[in-house]
Design an enzyme around this catalytic site. Structure first.
Site, PDB file in Angstrom:
ATOM      1  N   HIS A 125       1.429  -6.455   9.740  1.00 42.36           N
ATOM      2  CA  HIS A 125       1.610  -7.260   8.615  1.00 42.36           C
ATOM      3  C   HIS A 125       3.248  -7.690   8.670  1.00 42.36           C
ATOM      4  O   HIS A 125       3.604  -8.530   7.823  1.00 42.36           O
ATOM      5  CB  HIS A 125       1.332  -6.626   7.324  1.00 42.36           C
ATOM      6  CG  HIS A 125      -0.116  -6.296   7.241  1.00 42.36           C
ATOM      7  ND1 HIS A 125      -1.097  -7.545   7.293  1.00 42.36           N
ATOM      8  CD2 HIS A 125      -0.995  -5.497   6.985  1.00 42.36           C
ATOM      9  CE1 HIS A 125      -2.362  -6.872   7.336  1.00 42.36           C
ATOM     10  NE2 HIS A 125      -2.177  -5.778   6.940  1.00 42.36           N
ATOM     11  N   ASP A 162      -7.871  -4.786  13.393  1.00 42.32           N
ATOM     12  CA  ASP A 162      -8.065  -3.936  12.294  1.00 42.32           C
ATOM     13  C   ASP A 162      -8.907  -5.080  11.348  1.00 42.32           C
ATOM     14  O   ASP A 162      -9.082  -6.209  11.606  1.00 42.32           O
ATOM     15  CB  ASP A 162      -6.445  -4.167  11.902  1.00 42.32           C
ATOM     16  CG  ASP A 162      -6.312  -3.523  10.563  1.00 42.32           C
ATOM     17  OD1 ASP A 162      -5.629  -2.380  10.755  1.00 42.32           O
ATOM     18  OD2 ASP A 162      -6.283  -4.057   9.501  1.00 42.32           O
ATOM     19  N   HIS A 164      -7.818  -6.051   8.290  1.00 42.37           N
ATOM     20  CA  HIS A 164      -6.834  -7.238   7.747  1.00 42.37           C
ATOM     21  C   HIS A 164      -6.299  -7.956   8.778  1.00 42.37           C
ATOM     22  O   HIS A 164      -5.836  -7.394   9.917  1.00 42.37           O
ATOM     23  CB  HIS A 164      -5.757  -6.281   7.278  1.00 42.37           C
ATOM     24  CG  HIS A 164      -6.352  -5.562   6.000  1.00 42.37           C
ATOM     25  ND1 HIS A 164      -6.467  -4.215   6.148  1.00 42.37           N
ATOM     26  CD2 HIS A 164      -6.760  -5.762   4.808  1.00 42.37           C
ATOM     27  CE1 HIS A 164      -7.158  -3.729   4.847  1.00 42.37           C
ATOM     28  NE2 HIS A 164      -7.210  -4.497   4.313  1.00 42.37           N
ATOM     29  N   ASP A 246     -10.022   0.241  10.003  1.00 38.65           N
ATOM     30  CA  ASP A 246     -10.367   0.081   8.866  1.00 38.65           C
ATOM     31  C   ASP A 246     -11.682  -0.862   8.394  1.00 38.65           C
ATOM     32  O   ASP A 246     -12.023  -1.237   7.459  1.00 38.65           O
ATOM     33  CB  ASP A 246      -9.496  -0.226   7.740  1.00 38.65           C
ATOM     34  CG  ASP A 246      -8.336  -1.013   8.259  1.00 38.65           C
ATOM     35  OD1 ASP A 246      -8.482  -1.745   9.427  1.00 38.65           O
ATOM     36  OD2 ASP A 246      -7.492  -1.536   7.590  1.00 38.65           O
TER      37      ASP A 246
END
Length: 309
Positions: A125, A162, A164, A246
């Site tokens: 990120h 991931d 995200h 995740d």
């Protein structure tokens, strides 16, 4: 050649607030999973600190200097609602990137075919000049760029599974025809990027968003239809994996329904492509994964696949 596993105890010293999902116990869970008998041949290496000029391959010098000066000597400093620095964060972030870069050195010098970098904090990120989402330095992006600069790699790829979307990696490589960024992720979900139509200035960004509740079938279709053919056509000379776990069904931060065998499957698929165009070279860098049992078991099958077990 045995798979390399980069780790460092400094990651335990990056402390977050009580109840924060990105916590030192994540590394303890991974160590527990990789202490089992199938991993006795795993070559364990301490992750070195990255040089700041290497970090600057993907982040501005002003941003790096600002983080260094913000890093506290005691207590905790919040950079946003989710992202904080403790006295151990600066070293942990440098070693997370250093492990990824050292893994590139190992696979590019033909000392090993692949490596897993099990460090924290995560990185995907972090944008060129902004920390967010628990991340400070985008280690996966830096690894890809470092391979290009030091070893003359013409085409590198970052593949991100991931839950995200890796907005940082996408931003860093948005205009770069020499690096493909490909991602499956839940949408809608933090950070809000990663729509299919986000393709980059050079059509080298491939986003395959998944809906809440999607599981193995949708995940594998996204790779089989949207990502793997594009990746094979791109013919990367190095694959860097942003390995977030995740999307596991147990994870509290996402709503996908992946199982351990899905992470093993996608790892094997990426290894097949690496064998075709990259002499098998893969560097896998830990991103998310916040349920400790799900993280432990998912990393174990991921690394076992890298080891061809």
């Amino acid at each position: 050649m045995p798979t390399l596993y980069y780790h460092h105890a400094a990651g335990l010293n990056h402390v977050t607030a009580p109840g924060h999902p990105e916590r030192p116990d994540r590394l303890r869970a991974i160590e527990q999973g990789l202490s089992a008998e199938p991993f006795t041949s795993l070559v364990r290496v301490e992750a070195p600190e990255a040089d700041l000029d290497v970090v600057a391959l993907c982040h501005s010098n002003e941003y790096i200097d600002e983080l260094r000066h913000i890093a506290p000597k005691e207590g905790m400093v919040y950079l946003d609602g989710d992202t904080s620095m403790s006295p151990g964060t600066w070293e942990a972030a440098l070693r997370a990137t250093g492990g990824a870069v050292a893994a590139v050195d190992a696979v590019m010098k033909n000392k090993r075919t692949n490596a897993f970098v099990g460090t924290r904090p995560p990185g995907h990120h972090a944008e060129t000049s902004r920390p967010m989402g628990f991340c400070f330095f985008d280690s996966a992006a830096i690894a890809a760029r470092y391979a290009q600069r030091k070893y003359g790699i013409a085409r590198a790829c970052v593949v991100d599974f991931d839950v995200h979307h890796g907005n940082g990696s996408q931003e860093i490589f948005w205009s770069d025809p020499s690096v493909m960024y490909a991602s499956t992720h839940q949408m809608p979900l933090f950070p809000g990027t990663g729509a299919t139509q986000e393709r980059g200035d050079q059509d080298t960004v491939v986003n395959a968003p998944l809906r809440p509740g999607n599981g193995s079938r949708e995940f594998r279709e996204a790779f089989d239809i949207a990502i793997l053919p594009r990746l094979e056509a791109f013919a990367p000379e190095l694959i860097v994996i942003s390995a977030g776990f995740d999307a596991h069904w147990r994870d509290p931060l996402g709503s996908l329904e992946l199982r351990e065998e899905d992470f093993a499957w996608v790892t094997r698929k990426l290894m097949e492509i690496a064998d075709k165009s990259a002499e098998g070279r893969i560097v896998s860098v830990l991103e998310g994964g916040y349920d400790l049992q799900g993280l432990r078991d998912s990393v174990a099958v991921h690394v076992a696949a890298l080891m061809n077990n």
